[in-house]
Write a protein that holds these residues in place. Sequence first.
Motif, mmCIF file in Angstrom:
data_model
loop_
_atom_site.group_PDB
_atom_site.id
_atom_site.type_symbol
_atom_site.label_atom_id
_atom_site.label_comp_id
_atom_site.label_asym_id
_atom_site.label_seq_id
_atom_site.Cartn_x
_atom_site.Cartn_y
_atom_site.Cartn_z
ATOM 1 N N THR A 1 -4.978 -16.548 4.710
ATOM 2 C CA THR A 1 -3.922 -15.820 5.416
ATOM 3 C C THR A 1 -3.329 -14.722 4.537
ATOM 4 N N THR A 2 -3.215 -15.001 3.236
ATOM 5 C CA THR A 2 -2.726 -13.976 2.307
ATOM 6 C C THR A 2 -3.702 -12.812 2.235
ATOM 7 N N MET A 3 -4.994 -13.128 2.196
ATOM 8 C CA MET A 3 -6.017 -12.082 2.166
ATOM 9 C C MET A 3 -5.952 -11.202 3.409
ATOM 10 N N VAL A 4 -5.908 -11.842 4.567
ATOM 11 C CA VAL A 4 -5.890 -11.096 5.827
ATOM 12 C C VAL A 4 -4.625 -10.259 5.928
ATOM 13 N N GLY A 5 -3.486 -10.836 5.543
ATOM 14 C CA GLY A 5 -2.237 -10.094 5.600
ATOM 15 C C GLY A 5 -2.233 -8.886 4.685
ATOM 16 N N THR A 6 -2.774 -9.048 3.474
ATOM 17 C CA THR A 6 -2.834 -7.930 2.526
ATOM 18 C C THR A 6 -3.733 -6.812 3.038
ATOM 19 N N ILE A 7 -4.906 -7.182 3.545
ATOM 20 C CA ILE A 7 -5.855 -6.174 4.026
ATOM 21 C C ILE A 7 -5.307 -5.466 5.268
ATOM 22 N N CYS A 8 -4.745 -6.229 6.205
ATOM 23 C CA CYS A 8 -4.184 -5.610 7.408
ATOM 24 C C CYS A 8 -2.986 -4.724 7.072
ATOM 25 N N GLY A 9 -2.191 -5.147 6.105
ATOM 26 C CA GLY A 9 -1.051 -4.322 5.722
ATOM 27 C C GLY A 9 -1.465 -2.985 5.143
ATOM 28 N N LYS A 10 -2.549 -2.979 4.353
ATOM 29 C CA LYS A 10 -2.984 -1.727 3.721
ATOM 30 C C LYS A 10 -3.773 -0.847 4.668
ATOM 31 N N LEU A 11 -4.642 -1.415 5.477
ATOM 32 C CA LEU A 11 -5.558 -0.620 6.284
ATOM 33 C C LEU A 11 -5.124 -0.445 7.734
ATOM 34 N N ILE A 12 -4.139 -1.208 8.195
ATOM 35 C CA ILE A 12 -3.687 -1.083 9.583
ATOM 36 C C ILE A 12 -2.208 -0.711 9.655
ATOM 37 N N VAL A 13 -1.355 -1.512 8.987
ATOM 38 C CA VAL A 13 0.089 -1.284 9.100
ATOM 39 C C VAL A 13 0.499 0.023 8.428
ATOM 40 N N MET A 14 0.011 0.263 7.212
ATOM 41 C CA MET A 14 0.377 1.497 6.509
ATOM 42 C C MET A 14 -0.032 2.752 7.273
ATOM 43 N N PRO A 15 -1.267 2.874 7.786
ATOM 44 C CA PRO A 15 -1.580 4.048 8.605
ATOM 45 C C PRO A 15 -0.706 4.177 9.848
ATOM 46 N N MET A 16 -0.370 3.048 10.490
ATOM 47 C CA MET A 16 0.485 3.117 11.669
ATOM 48 C C MET A 16 1.866 3.653 11.310
ATOM 49 N N ILE A 17 2.394 3.244 10.161
ATOM 50 C CA ILE A 17 3.694 3.763 9.718
ATOM 51 C C ILE A 17 3.604 5.263 9.465
ATOM 52 N N GLY A 18 2.533 5.700 8.806
ATOM 53 C CA GLY A 18 2.368 7.128 8.536
ATOM 54 C C GLY A 18 2.212 7.942 9.801
ATOM 55 N N PHE A 19 1.384 7.472 10.735
ATOM 56 C CA PHE A 19 1.185 8.205 11.986
ATOM 57 C C PHE A 19 2.477 8.259 12.792
ATOM 58 N N SER A 20 3.213 7.138 12.838
ATOM 59 C CA SER A 20 4.474 7.120 13.583
ATOM 60 C C SER A 20 5.491 8.079 12.972
ATOM 61 N N SER A 21 5.566 8.101 11.630
ATOM 62 C CA SER A 21 6.493 9.014 10.965
ATOM 63 C C SER A 21 6.148 10.468 11.274
ATOM 64 N N PHE A 22 4.859 10.775 11.268
ATOM 65 C CA PHE A 22 4.436 12.143 11.573
ATOM 66 C C PHE A 22 4.793 12.529 13.005
ATOM 67 N N LEU A 23 4.554 11.633 13.959
ATOM 68 C CA LEU A 23 4.870 11.925 15.353
ATOM 69 C C LEU A 23 6.374 12.078 15.573
ATOM 70 N N VAL A 24 7.164 11.283 14.847
ATOM 71 C CA VAL A 24 8.617 11.425 14.949
ATOM 72 C C VAL A 24 9.062 12.788 14.421
ATOM 73 N N LEU A 25 8.513 13.213 13.288
ATOM 74 C CA LEU A 25 8.856 14.524 12.747
ATOM 75 C C LEU A 25 8.469 15.653 13.704
ATOM 76 N N ARG A 26 7.322 15.506 14.338
ATOM 77 C CA ARG A 26 6.835 16.590 15.207
ATOM 78 C C ARG A 26 7.555 16.629 16.553
ATOM 79 N N HIS A 27 7.756 15.466 17.195
ATOM 80 C CA HIS A 27 8.251 15.461 18.567
ATOM 81 C C HIS A 27 9.749 15.191 18.671
#
Length: 228
Positions: free
Chosen positions: A131-157
Amino acid sequence: QQQQQQQQQQQQQQQQQQQPPKSSQERTNSSRRWIRKDFVLMVSIILSKACQPPVIGSVLGMVVTAMPPIRGIMALEGATLQWFLDGLGKVGRSTIPVSMALLGMHMSHSIRAGSASDSADTSPFEVFHWTTMVGTICGKLIVMPMIGFSSFLVLRHVFAIQIPQSMAVVLLLVWTPPTASNAVVMSDLAGGMREAVAQILLYEYMVVPILLSVSISFVILISGLDVS
C-alpha cells in the motif's frame, strides 16, 4: 558505609533546601537558553541533511552563472578556466549511468536480503508494504500532475492570466516526470533507506510508460500544442 551515605544524602538535601528559589526572570532566561540550543541543534541537523554534494553542486552552478566575472573566465568560449568546466561537465554526464548502476545494486541487495530472511511470508521484493508503494507511485505520477494541471487551469480561466504556449508547456511538463534516478545517490549520501528508495524507483519506472504517456497527452490537450 550506609550511615555515611545517609549523612551525605541529608547534607545534599539540606543544601538544596538552603538554596534560594529561582526567580521568574531566571527561569525565563533558562528556558530561552534551552530554546536557543534546541533551535541551533535543529538548524544544524537540517543543514547536515540538506547540504549534500548534489545540492552544493547545483548552488555553485547558479552562483557561477549569476556572476559575470566568474562566468567570463569559466563558461565563455576560449575562457581561461574552460578546461576545468569541461572536466566538470564530463563528470556530470556520468551521473545518470552511475545512478542507474547504484539503483540496480541496491535493488539486488534488497532482494538478496529478503531471500535470506527466515520468514516465509515475506517476499524478497517487499521493503515497504504494497500500500505504501502504490500510494507513493500514485502520488508522484497521478496526484502531482493533477495538482499541476488544476493550478494551470485555475490561473488561465479563473484569474484570466494569459500564458504563452511555450511557457504553458513548460509549466505543465514540470509536474509530469517521474522521480530522478539520482534519488538513490542522495538517499545513500544522507544515510537513508537506500534499498527502499531503489525498490520504489523500480516499480515506478515499470508503470512510467503508461502513466507518463497519459500525462503528456493531457499536457498537449491543455496547452493546445499543435503536434501535427
